[in-house]
Design an enzyme around this catalytic site. Structure first.
Site, PDB file in Angstrom:
ATOM      1  N   HIS A  13       0.919  -1.039  -0.058  1.00  6.11           N
ATOM      2  CA  HIS A  13       0.164   0.072   0.052  1.00  6.11           C
ATOM      3  C   HIS A  13       0.933   1.217  -0.089  1.00  6.11           C
ATOM      4  CE1 HIS A  13      -2.714   2.771   1.956  1.00  6.11           C
ATOM      5  NE2 HIS A  13      -3.737   1.726   1.463  1.00  6.11           N
ATOM      6  N   ASP A  35       3.099  -4.146   8.014  1.00  3.10           N
ATOM      7  CA  ASP A  35       1.930  -3.339   7.872  1.00  3.10           C
ATOM      8  C   ASP A  35       0.839  -4.573   8.061  1.00  3.10           C
ATOM      9  OD1 ASP A  35      -0.756  -2.356   6.726  1.00  3.10           O
ATOM     10  OD2 ASP A  35       0.422  -1.619   4.875  1.00  3.10           O
ATOM     11  N   GLN A  41      -4.735  -4.875   7.464  1.00  2.00           N
ATOM     12  CA  GLN A  41      -5.637  -5.671   6.635  1.00  2.00           C
ATOM     13  C   GLN A  41      -5.648  -6.991   7.493  1.00  2.00           C
ATOM     14  OE1 GLN A  41      -7.970  -5.081   4.903  1.00  2.00           O
ATOM     15  NE2 GLN A  41      -7.073  -2.915   3.845  1.00  2.00           N
ATOM     16  N   LYS A  50     -10.447  -0.055  10.464  1.00  2.00           N
ATOM     17  CA  LYS A  50     -10.696  -1.237   9.938  1.00  2.00           C
ATOM     18  C   LYS A  50     -11.250  -2.325  10.817  1.00  2.00           C
ATOM     19  CE  LYS A  50      -7.136   0.027   6.479  1.00  2.00           C
ATOM     20  NZ  LYS A  50      -7.871   0.955   5.508  1.00  2.00           N
ATOM     21  N   CYS A 103      -4.781   2.480  -3.622  1.00  2.00           N
ATOM     22  CA  CYS A 103      -3.504   2.938  -2.807  1.00  2.00           C
ATOM     23  C   CYS A 103      -2.493   2.130  -3.061  1.00  2.00           C
ATOM     24  CB  CYS A 103      -3.599   3.542  -1.443  1.00  2.00           C
ATOM     25  SG  CYS A 103      -4.653   4.819  -1.148  1.00  2.00           S
TER      26      CYS A 103
END
Lengths: 414, 129
Positions: free
Chosen positions: A130, A207, A210, A233, A372
């Site tokens: 991302h 990261d 998600q 999220k 993104c």
């Protein structure tokens, strides 16, 4: 039969926890929210926790010795502890409240990066990152003359493990990788990759924007030095996120932002940094949002992340099966074995924006664009894709509506 | 919504009348809409009086952006640069014959942005709406 039916999990009951899910997009058109990878909806318990803070205990934290300040501080720190438990972090002091995943990664780039990297050092990323795990490193690389390298993505949407091995031999100083791709849905084999990177002497950053919302993540078994994720999220509010950092690294790092709270002692020309985690929390933080984040992890824990993962796998499998039956539709990324609940697709002859517009007219919310992750789209030679992203509160009926909507788009354009 | 994808837009998207590149040209400019990846290039040939004799667009994007480009390019043939400078958002929406929300408006207006930047010779500078 409802394919998501399983003992102890009742999706209709779950949906009642989320007031927004029952709204109509336009009169007579119910919402099918398939954009949770962008941001999830919020349950009443999260909204109420934030509301209660403002109604009953609003005060600044860590200062003031009055009762309200004490209650607010307790609620804020208690949230940090529950989030630490949620990801099995060794201690809450290793969790820094930030605005979001993006700020967490920027914190590492600016603090750790500027202090410990020098010209010619290599940062290893991947082609599926991302922008939030790409641009901070580009900025740093320009400043410090660093070398950026990228693990290629195979046509199946997986990281090329042979290329990764070759890069490790070149001794990268940092490996910064997404746990799960927000476009391909690929869940990367991080346990193995991080262990290899550590053996090669690299610091590791993940990261987790998600991943933490969608399946159990155990920091204590992953060899991640830094792990970043966002509340919004994972049924929590916007404006609050976490940077987990290994204590030894956080202690060696210089502060990121300067101001109140991050100091132990200040003189006119110098300051002494505060202890962890306050050293990295300058200024009044997002107190209500931190408390909302705590309520969010409580909510997810009550359902259990294993159950969340299971429900999403069932839904993702169903979505892949239905979408694969649509002529001229192409799904990106790997099969169900390596995929989370993100289904990006494109249709021959119909631009993603037009698909999203027609789906919106049917009340179906999907994302269209490059999500993104522009370099990834460039690599696959796609101007834009449509993305349906799933969460445990979605239903097979919503996927059926998505499929009907896609057929409607095809009928307009064919 | 049915209005949104009216026949004219779908037809111009699928079979544009003014798609291609002009080489040589007097004006050529391109730009992207970073939010969605739409890309438009417009090439123009002028006569000695600054009147557009030929114009073509190229690029990729959604039906709105592509149809808007095709209709815009059609509308400028025979116009001089001063007339083109006077074109605005309303002219684009009149061409398309639809109302658009803020997000899709950017798709529709990208061709105009490219055209004006080219006409004003702004190079890499940001074009005025």
């Amino acid at each position: 039969m409802d394919p998501t039916a399983s003992a102890g999990f009742n999706v209709q009951q779950i949906r009642e926890d989320f007031p927004l899910l029952s709204r109509e997009v336009r009169p007579g058109v119910p919402l099918a929210y398939l954009d949770s990878a962008a941001t999830s909806q919020k349950p009443t318990v999260v909204i109420d926790a934030m509301d209660r803070y403002y109604r009953e205990m609003n005060a600044n934290i860590h200062r003031g010795i009055h009762k309200l300040a004490e209650e607010a501080t307790l609620a804020y720190e208690n949230a940090r502890e529950r989030i630490a438990d949620f990801i099995h972090a060794p201690s809450p002091e290793e969790l820094i409240f930030t605005r979001n995943t993006t700020e967490s990664i920027n914190l590492v780039a600016n603090s750790w990066g500027r202090a410990f990297l020098k010209a010619g050092d290599m940062i290893l990323l991947s082609e599926m990152e991302h922008h939030s795990n790409l641009v901070p490193w580009q900025i740093l690389a320009t400043h410090l003359s660093l070398r950026l390298e990228f693990i290629p993505v195979t046509p199946q949407g997986l990281l090329d493990q042979d290329a990764f091995q070759d890069f490790l031999e070149q001794e990268p100083k940092l490996l910064a990788l997404t746990h799960m791709s927000n476009v391909l849905g690929t869940i990367n084999p991080l346990e193995d990759m991080l262990a290899k990177a550590k053996s090669a002497g690299a610091v590791t950053l993940v990261d987790g924007a998600q991943s933490v919302p969608h399946f159990p993540v155990d920091i204590s078994t992953l060899q991640a030095d830094f792990y970043a994720f966002s509340a919004h999220k994972m049924v929590g509010p916007t404006g609050i996120g976490i940077l987990y950092g290994r204590r030894e690294l956080l202690e060696e790092m210089p502060p990121f932002l300067g101001g109140g709270e991050m100091i132990k002692k200040v003189e006119l020309r110098s300051f002494k940094s505060n202890d962890l985690p306050y050293k990295f929390e300058a200024g009044t933080p997002a107190i209500a949002e931190a408390i909302g984040f705590g309520a969010a992890v409580d909510y997810l824990s009550r359902i259990s992340m294993a159950e969340v993962e299971k429900q999403e796998r069932i839904l993702t499998g169903y979505a892949l099966e239905r979408l694969s039956g649509i002529p001229n539709l192409h799904v990106l990324g790997p099969g169900i074995e390596e995929k989370g609940g993100v289904v990006s697709f494109y249709l021959d002859g119909i631009h993603a924006h037009d698909v999203a517009q027609i789906l919106d007219s049917e009340g179906i919310a999907v994302r269209a664009g490059h999500h993104c992750a522009q370099p990834l789209h460039t690599k696959f030679n796609l101007p834009a894709t449509s993305r349906a992203s799933l969460y445990f509160y979605n239903t097979p009926e919503e996927i059926d509506r998505l499929v009907e909507g896609i057929y409607k788009a095809k009928s307009i354009f064919d | 919504m049915e209005d949104f994808y009216r026949e004219l837009i779908i037809e111009r998207y699928k079979t544009p009348h003014y798609q291609g590149v002009l080489d040589p040209n007097d004006i050529s400019y391109e730009d992207d809409n970073p939010a969605c990846g739409d890309h438009i290039q417009i090439d123009i040939r002028l006569d000695e009086n600054g009147v557009v004799t030929e114009a073509l667009f190229s690029g990729e994007g959604c039906a709105i952006s592509q149809a808007s480009a095709d209709l815009l390019v059609e509308s400028i043939i025979g116009k001089n640069t001063e007339e083109i400078k006077a074109l605005g958002k309303e002219d684009v929406l009149d061409n398309l014959g639809i109302e658009l929300g803020p997000v899709r408006l950017k798709c529709a207006l990208l061709p105009l942005k490219v055209l004006k930047a080219g006409i004003y010779g702004l190079g890499d500078q940001k074009a005025e709406d």
